[in-house]
Design a protein around this motif. Structure first.
Motif, short mmCIF file in Angstrom:
data_model
loop_
_atom_site.label_atom_id
_atom_site.label_comp_id
_atom_site.label_asym_id
_atom_site.label_seq_id
_atom_site.Cartn_x
_atom_site.Cartn_y
_atom_site.Cartn_z
N SER A 165 0.84 -1.20 0.00
CA SER A 165 0.00 0.00 0.00
C SER A 165 0.87 1.25 0.00
O SER A 165 1.95 1.27 0.60
CB SER A 165 -0.90 0.02 1.24
OG SER A 165 -1.60 1.23 1.34
N TRP A 166 0.41 2.30 -0.70
CA TRP A 166 1.13 3.57 -0.69
C TRP A 166 0.93 4.30 0.63
O TRP A 166 1.68 5.23 0.94
CB TRP A 166 0.65 4.46 -1.84
CG TRP A 166 1.09 3.98 -3.19
CD1 TRP A 166 0.32 3.47 -4.17
CD2 TRP A 166 2.43 3.97 -3.70
NE1 TRP A 166 1.07 3.12 -5.26
CE2 TRP A 166 2.37 3.43 -5.01
CE3 TRP A 166 3.67 4.35 -3.18
CZ2 TRP A 166 3.50 3.27 -5.80
CZ3 TRP A 166 4.80 4.19 -3.99
CH2 TRP A 166 4.71 3.67 -5.27
N LYS A 167 -0.05 3.86 1.42
CA LYS A 167 -0.32 4.49 2.71
C LYS A 167 -0.05 3.53 3.86
O LYS A 167 -0.32 2.34 3.76
CB LYS A 167 -1.77 4.98 2.77
CG LYS A 167 -2.11 6.09 1.79
CD LYS A 167 -3.55 6.53 1.95
CE LYS A 167 -3.89 7.65 0.99
NZ LYS A 167 -5.30 8.11 1.13
N LYS A 186 10.94 8.41 -3.77
CA LYS A 186 9.51 8.27 -3.52
C LYS A 186 8.88 7.07 -4.24
O LYS A 186 7.78 6.64 -3.87
CB LYS A 186 8.79 9.56 -3.93
CG LYS A 186 9.15 10.76 -3.05
CD LYS A 186 8.34 11.98 -3.44
CE LYS A 186 8.66 13.15 -2.52
NZ LYS A 186 7.88 14.36 -2.87
N PHE A 190 6.48 3.03 -0.02
CA PHE A 190 5.23 2.33 0.21
C PHE A 190 5.37 1.40 1.42
O PHE A 190 6.46 1.25 2.00
CB PHE A 190 4.78 1.55 -1.03
CG PHE A 190 5.75 0.49 -1.50
CD1 PHE A 190 5.66 -0.81 -1.04
CD2 PHE A 190 6.74 0.79 -2.44
CE1 PHE A 190 6.53 -1.79 -1.48
CE2 PHE A 190 7.62 -0.18 -2.89
CZ PHE A 190 7.52 -1.47 -2.41
N MET A 201 5.97 -2.28 -6.07
CA MET A 201 4.68 -1.92 -6.60
C MET A 201 4.63 -2.20 -8.11
O MET A 201 5.44 -1.67 -8.86
CB MET A 201 4.39 -0.44 -6.35
CG MET A 201 3.90 -0.14 -4.95
SD MET A 201 2.24 -0.82 -4.70
CE MET A 201 1.83 -0.08 -3.11
#
Length: 294
Positions: A165-167, A186, A190, A201
């Protein structure tokens, strides 16, 4: 002598042979991984790895070992081999990297000779997930009659996004391993459900294509790792032909061979998504006999 009764679990029913590759003097590793399988009542065989270590023996001794390998196993090792970045490797790096490939080649030869329809190969520094037999059974059901050459139970790189997940949240509390390695980038910012998850990802079907709820089809050769994956008999035959075409050259890590064959369409590969076998924590300071480049 009576034949040993086959264990009543999905692993031993689905895989004709399960090998854990382990150096002869790494008995602590062997006992640790053997215990994991025993606790799940999974029968495995120990395959004593080809020992390519020659770090403290000098260049002459390393080259002599290289030549001995070539004669003994009917293979070719390029003493001027390059890594995946195109950099010239030291002989002390070439032999350990090629030895795992050589060991795999020997097992593929055995698979074809003995007609094993499926063969699972694992390294000795793995972590089996909870309810792994149930997860394997589910994945096999989803694959159905789909033909495959390679099936990854553990995989790194672009192998699917389930569990990523990116969050950061309750289900994804751990920063990706790549955040530590590539600080400030960046693209790797993740989070993962398991701290040792080595996947990246994958948002492009060219690299990993959704096949089913728990299975990903691997495309483009951007996956990695050989810590726990399976060969079908047809896949083994195809790979032996590739080795033969390349004069049985084994100078690079086996995952580079695998990736190239998936990329060019010679081998069809699938992976569990999320993976059901993890590698030990990947850090730059770790007990490994294979040279890793980040």
């Amino acid at each position: 002598m009576p034949r040993k009764k086959k264990s009543n679990n999905t692993f031993n029913k689905f895989f004709d042979k399960i090998f854990v590759i382990n150096l002869f003097d790494k008995t602590k590793r062997w006992k640790t991984v053997e215990k994991q399988f025993k606790n799940r009542k999974i029968d495995i065989d120990r395959f004593i790895a080809v020992d390519g270590r020659c770090k403290n023996q000098g260049k002459k001794a390393c080259l002599e070992k290289l030549k001995s390998f070539e004669i003994s196993y009917n293979i070719c090792i390029d003493p001027k081999a390059k890594n995946r970045f195109g950099d010239r490797m030291k002989i002390t790096e070439i032999l350990p990297a090629s030895s795992l490939t050589l060991g795999t080649l020997l097992l593929l030869r055995a698979q074809v000779k003995n007609g094993w329809k499926t063969m699972l190969l694992c390294e000795d520094d793995i972590e089996l997930t909870r309810d792994i037999d149930k997860k394997l059974k589910q994945g096999i059901k989803e694959l159905g009659n789909k033909k495959w050459d390679l099936l990854y139970l553990g995989c790194g790189g672009f192998c699917g996004d389930n569990g990523l997940s990116w969050k950061k949240d309750e289900e994804h509390p751990y920063p990706s391993t790549f955040q530590t390695i590539y600080k400030g980038n960046k693209d790797y910012d993740f989070y993962v459900s398991h701290p040792n998850d080595l996947r990246d990802m994958c948002e492009d079907n060219r690299y990993c294509e959704h096949f089913s709820e728990h299975i990903t089809k691997l495309n483009g050769g951007h996956h990695g790792g050989t810590w726990c994956y399976a060969w079908s008999l047809e896949g083994a035959k195809k790979m032996l032909k590739v080795f033969e075409k390349n004069k049985n050259t084994v100078s690079v890590h086996i995952d580079q061979f695998n990736n190239e064959q998936v990329k060019n369409g010679t081998l069809s590969a699938y992976a569990f998504n999320p993976v059901i076998v993890h590698h030990e924590k990947m850090t730059q300071i770790r007990d490994s006999d294979i040279p890793w480049e980040w």
